[in-house]
Design a protein around this motif. Sequence first.
Motif, PDB file in Angstrom:
ATOM      1  N   ASP A  52       3.356  -9.147   0.551  1.00 48.74           N
ATOM      2  CA  ASP A  52       2.943  -8.070  -0.559  1.00 48.74           C
ATOM      3  C   ASP A  52       3.409  -6.694  -0.108  1.00 48.74           C
ATOM      4  O   ASP A  52       3.349  -6.188   0.892  1.00 48.74           O
ATOM      5  CB  ASP A  52       1.509  -7.965  -0.801  1.00 48.74           C
ATOM      6  CG  ASP A  52       1.312  -9.510  -1.693  1.00 48.74           C
ATOM      7  OD1 ASP A  52       1.895 -10.078  -2.273  1.00 48.74           O
ATOM      8  OD2 ASP A  52      -0.124  -9.818  -1.484  1.00 48.74           O
ATOM      9  N   ASN A  53       4.194  -5.940  -1.227  1.00 42.93           N
ATOM     10  CA  ASN A  53       4.144  -4.457  -1.100  1.00 42.93           C
ATOM     11  C   ASN A  53       2.834  -3.878  -1.622  1.00 42.93           C
ATOM     12  O   ASN A  53       2.314  -4.482  -2.970  1.00 42.93           O
ATOM     13  CB  ASN A  53       5.257  -3.980  -1.709  1.00 42.93           C
ATOM     14  CG  ASN A  53       6.537  -4.041  -0.955  1.00 42.93           C
ATOM     15  OD1 ASN A  53       6.674  -4.423   0.213  1.00 42.93           O
ATOM     16  ND2 ASN A  53       7.753  -4.485  -1.944  1.00 42.93           N
ATOM     17  N   VAL A  54       1.980  -2.992  -1.018  1.00 43.04           N
ATOM     18  CA  VAL A  54       0.937  -2.562  -1.422  1.00 43.04           C
ATOM     19  C   VAL A  54       1.104  -0.808  -1.866  1.00 43.04           C
ATOM     20  O   VAL A  54       1.280  -0.146  -0.662  1.00 43.04           O
ATOM     21  CB  VAL A  54      -0.443  -2.614  -0.696  1.00 43.04           C
ATOM     22  CG1 VAL A  54      -1.514  -2.085  -1.210  1.00 43.04           C
ATOM     23  CG2 VAL A  54      -0.447  -4.189  -0.604  1.00 43.04           C
ATOM     24  N   ILE A  55       0.596  -0.431  -2.748  1.00 42.98           N
ATOM     25  CA  ILE A  55       0.316   0.910  -3.093  1.00 42.98           C
ATOM     26  C   ILE A  55      -1.150   1.318  -3.080  1.00 42.98           C
ATOM     27  O   ILE A  55      -1.794   0.572  -3.870  1.00 42.98           O
ATOM     28  CB  ILE A  55       1.039   1.522  -4.493  1.00 42.98           C
ATOM     29  CG1 ILE A  55       2.722   1.163  -4.448  1.00 42.98           C
ATOM     30  CG2 ILE A  55       0.647   2.980  -4.856  1.00 42.98           C
ATOM     31  CD1 ILE A  55       3.268   1.705  -5.763  1.00 42.98           C
ATOM     32  N   GLU A  56      -1.497   2.086  -2.330  1.00 44.02           N
ATOM     33  CA  GLU A  56      -2.726   2.558  -2.239  1.00 44.02           C
ATOM     34  C   GLU A  56      -2.961   4.127  -2.860  1.00 44.02           C
ATOM     35  O   GLU A  56      -2.042   5.096  -2.477  1.00 44.02           O
ATOM     36  CB  GLU A  56      -3.416   2.485  -0.964  1.00 44.02           C
ATOM     37  CG  GLU A  56      -5.057   2.830  -1.196  1.00 44.02           C
ATOM     38  CD  GLU A  56      -5.503   3.269   0.378  1.00 44.02           C
ATOM     39  OE1 GLU A  56      -6.611   3.297   0.495  1.00 44.02           O
ATOM     40  OE2 GLU A  56      -4.941   3.295   1.576  1.00 44.02           O
ATOM     41  N   ILE A  57      -3.960   4.221  -3.635  1.00 44.32           N
ATOM     42  CA  ILE A  57      -4.156   5.633  -4.397  1.00 44.32           C
ATOM     43  C   ILE A  57      -5.508   6.158  -3.887  1.00 44.32           C
ATOM     44  O   ILE A  57      -6.634   5.395  -3.753  1.00 44.32           O
ATOM     45  CB  ILE A  57      -4.298   5.315  -5.869  1.00 44.32           C
ATOM     46  CG1 ILE A  57      -2.915   4.747  -6.520  1.00 44.32           C
ATOM     47  CG2 ILE A  57      -4.561   6.650  -6.643  1.00 44.32           C
ATOM     48  CD1 ILE A  57      -3.337   4.124  -7.956  1.00 44.32           C
ATOM     49  N   GLY A  58      -5.336   7.465  -3.170  1.00 42.25           N
ATOM     50  CA  GLY A  58      -6.549   7.914  -2.627  1.00 42.25           C
ATOM     51  C   GLY A  58      -6.790   7.322  -1.339  1.00 42.25           C
ATOM     52  O   GLY A  58      -7.891   6.940  -1.227  1.00 42.25           O
ATOM     53  N   PRO A  59      -6.045   7.245  -0.268  1.00 40.72           N
ATOM     54  CA  PRO A  59      -6.517   6.590   1.029  1.00 40.72           C
ATOM     55  C   PRO A  59      -7.913   7.145   1.685  1.00 40.72           C
ATOM     56  O   PRO A  59      -8.500   6.795   2.562  1.00 40.72           O
ATOM     57  CB  PRO A  59      -5.204   6.545   1.817  1.00 40.72           C
ATOM     58  CG  PRO A  59      -4.515   7.581   1.433  1.00 40.72           C
ATOM     59  CD  PRO A  59      -4.846   7.869  -0.198  1.00 40.72           C
ATOM     60  N   GLY A  60      -7.841   8.792   1.378  1.00 36.13           N
ATOM     61  CA  GLY A  60      -9.038   9.380   2.097  1.00 36.13           C
ATOM     62  C   GLY A  60      -8.591   9.599   3.752  1.00 36.13           C
ATOM     63  O   GLY A  60      -7.762  10.353   3.934  1.00 36.13           O
ATOM     64  N   ILE A  61      -9.576   9.119   4.303  1.00 37.33           N
ATOM     65  CA  ILE A  61      -9.121   9.124   5.910  1.00 37.33           C
ATOM     66  C   ILE A  61      -8.595   7.818   6.297  1.00 37.33           C
ATOM     67  O   ILE A  61      -8.714   7.821   7.566  1.00 37.33           O
ATOM     68  CB  ILE A  61     -10.387   9.620   6.583  1.00 37.33           C
ATOM     69  CG1 ILE A  61     -11.667   8.539   6.589  1.00 37.33           C
ATOM     70  CG2 ILE A  61     -10.772  10.905   6.350  1.00 37.33           C
ATOM     71  CD1 ILE A  61     -12.619   8.912   7.345  1.00 37.33           C
ATOM     72  N   GLY A  62      -8.403   6.660   5.606  1.00 30.80           N
ATOM     73  CA  GLY A  62      -7.487   5.506   5.946  1.00 30.80           C
ATOM     74  C   GLY A  62      -8.385   4.500   6.056  1.00 30.80           C
ATOM     75  O   GLY A  62      -7.930   3.694   6.701  1.00 30.80           O
ATOM     76  N   ALA A  63      -9.659   4.445   5.751  1.00 27.61           N
ATOM     77  CA  ALA A  63     -10.537   3.141   5.858  1.00 27.61           C
ATOM     78  C   ALA A  63      -9.967   2.010   5.222  1.00 27.61           C
ATOM     79  O   ALA A  63      -9.777   0.819   6.112  1.00 27.61           O
ATOM     80  CB  ALA A  63     -11.752   3.648   5.765  1.00 27.61           C
ATOM     81  N   LEU A  64      -9.750   2.092   4.302  1.00 24.89           N
ATOM     82  CA  LEU A  64      -9.067   0.838   3.437  1.00 24.89           C
ATOM     83  C   LEU A  64      -7.696   0.666   3.684  1.00 24.89           C
ATOM     84  O   LEU A  64      -7.110  -0.685   3.983  1.00 24.89           O
ATOM     85  CB  LEU A  64      -9.323   1.171   1.809  1.00 24.89           C
ATOM     86  CG  LEU A  64      -8.588  -0.071   1.056  1.00 24.89           C
ATOM     87  CD1 LEU A  64      -9.284  -1.264   1.381  1.00 24.89           C
ATOM     88  CD2 LEU A  64      -9.012   0.250  -0.585  1.00 24.89           C
ATOM     89  N   THR A  65      -6.842   1.580   3.810  1.00 22.93           N
ATOM     90  CA  THR A  65      -5.439   1.599   4.514  1.00 22.93           C
ATOM     91  C   THR A  65      -5.361   0.811   5.728  1.00 22.93           C
ATOM     92  O   THR A  65      -4.381  -0.073   5.683  1.00 22.93           O
ATOM     93  CB  THR A  65      -4.927   3.072   4.599  1.00 22.93           C
ATOM     94  OG1 THR A  65      -5.514   4.087   4.013  1.00 22.93           O
ATOM     95  CG2 THR A  65      -3.491   3.112   4.578  1.00 22.93           C
ATOM     96  N   GLU A  66      -6.093   0.917   6.465  1.00 24.74           N
ATOM     97  CA  GLU A  66      -6.284   0.462   7.862  1.00 24.74           C
ATOM     98  C   GLU A  66      -6.281  -1.184   7.523  1.00 24.74           C
ATOM     99  O   GLU A  66      -5.579  -2.227   8.091  1.00 24.74           O
ATOM    100  CB  GLU A  66      -7.044   0.772   8.763  1.00 24.74           C
ATOM    101  CG  GLU A  66      -7.351  -0.088  10.014  1.00 24.74           C
ATOM    102  CD  GLU A  66      -8.259   0.616  10.989  1.00 24.74           C
ATOM    103  OE1 GLU A  66      -7.846   1.032  12.239  1.00 24.74           O
ATOM    104  OE2 GLU A  66      -9.481   0.431  10.754  1.00 24.74           O
ATOM    105  N   GLN A  67      -7.287  -1.544   6.733  1.00 28.21           N
ATOM    106  CA  GLN A  67      -7.365  -3.099   6.298  1.00 28.21           C
ATOM    107  C   GLN A  67      -6.056  -3.457   5.440  1.00 28.21           C
ATOM    108  O   GLN A  67      -5.885  -4.636   5.688  1.00 28.21           O
ATOM    109  CB  GLN A  67      -8.566  -3.020   5.649  1.00 28.21           C
ATOM    110  CG  GLN A  67     -10.000  -2.638   6.339  1.00 28.21           C
ATOM    111  CD  GLN A  67     -10.331  -3.465   7.485  1.00 28.21           C
ATOM    112  OE1 GLN A  67     -10.051  -4.682   7.629  1.00 28.21           O
ATOM    113  NE2 GLN A  67     -10.759  -2.860   8.492  1.00 28.21           N
ATOM    114  N   LEU A  68      -5.745  -2.786   4.775  1.00 28.63           N
ATOM    115  CA  LEU A  68      -4.403  -3.240   3.936  1.00 28.63           C
ATOM    116  C   LEU A  68      -3.386  -3.441   5.062  1.00 28.63           C
ATOM    117  O   LEU A  68      -2.469  -4.414   4.871  1.00 28.63           O
ATOM    118  CB  LEU A  68      -4.070  -2.214   3.114  1.00 28.63           C
ATOM    119  CG  LEU A  68      -4.962  -2.070   1.947  1.00 28.63           C
ATOM    120  CD1 LEU A  68      -4.720  -0.914   0.919  1.00 28.63           C
ATOM    121  CD2 LEU A  68      -5.364  -3.175   0.815  1.00 28.63           C
ATOM    122  N   ALA A  69      -3.234  -2.299   5.917  1.00 29.16           N
ATOM    123  CA  ALA A  69      -2.032  -2.570   6.837  1.00 29.16           C
ATOM    124  C   ALA A  69      -2.077  -3.793   7.575  1.00 29.16           C
ATOM    125  O   ALA A  69      -0.997  -4.429   8.019  1.00 29.16           O
ATOM    126  CB  ALA A  69      -2.066  -1.443   7.709  1.00 29.16           C
TER     127      ALA A  69
END
Length: 297
Positions: A52-69
């Motif tokens: 999957d390619n994922v677009i995250e909107i509003g990562p803040g400080i990256g908490a969800l971004t890390e899990q997505l990565a």
Amino acid sequence: MSQSPEIGSRTRTRAIMEKYGIRTKKSFGQNFLTDLNVLKNIVEAARITKNDNVIEIGPGIGALTEQLAQAAGQVVALEIDADLIPVLKEVLAPYDNVTVLNQDVLKANLPELIQQQFTDPTRPIKVVANLPYYITSPILMGLLASPVDWDAICVMMQKEVAQRLTAKPGTKQYGALTLAIEYQMDARIAFDVSRRVFVPAPNVDSAIVVLTPRREKLAMQPFDKQKLFGFIRGCFAHRRKSLWNNLQGVVGKDPATKAQLEKVLAQLELPKQVRPERLDLTQFIELANALHAVGLL
């Protein structure tokens, strides 16, 4: 590859905020999620895979971004707050499949962004986001209006709005937003999220909503998609009024128009006193098409 403790833990969140002097900004609707179980469940609800390619909107400080990565093939995170860009680039440095952009999703050219930022733009595209409450609807409508074929949209929002997205005809939550979503997507609430897992805690609880492309084709097509939703919004302009009264605000109140309107409702077997929340999407399309056929829309 991941750092320990992970960004989404309360201790790491507070450490990052203290290190970089971060204060959440009400103007951007910032509330940082600090529960790793919730974060991991969001990724699971979106069914993220390495394909999957994922677009995250509003990562803040990256908490969800890390899990997505950790779960996705590639992640592009759009953050409107320029002050958070250097923070994100530093805390997410261990992940070479993440790109952070200082971008307002409401102004982004999404098809162009996908072509430019993803190594393989033909892979499934999913959106995952913890949406700011005050612009949830504009962001959702913008995503659905774009020409991108989303594989899934998995977003956190105010619980009350989530209930509107998944409401059934005849309920008080059912309205124009429900129908706009239903036109293109199947919607389900994956799970609720307590206000207590955020820093700072918001005043309301949240819910995770997953939108996926409709499995069933519409029974009929509207004469014009954009005009249909303007028409539906007009029908819900005054929720306590009948469909008949709201329709007069949409098409006009002169005697000739009212006579035509009355005839159309009779043909469709719609009582004048029925309330708009009693009509399903097919009935709204049928009514809009009938009004268009007689020149009222």
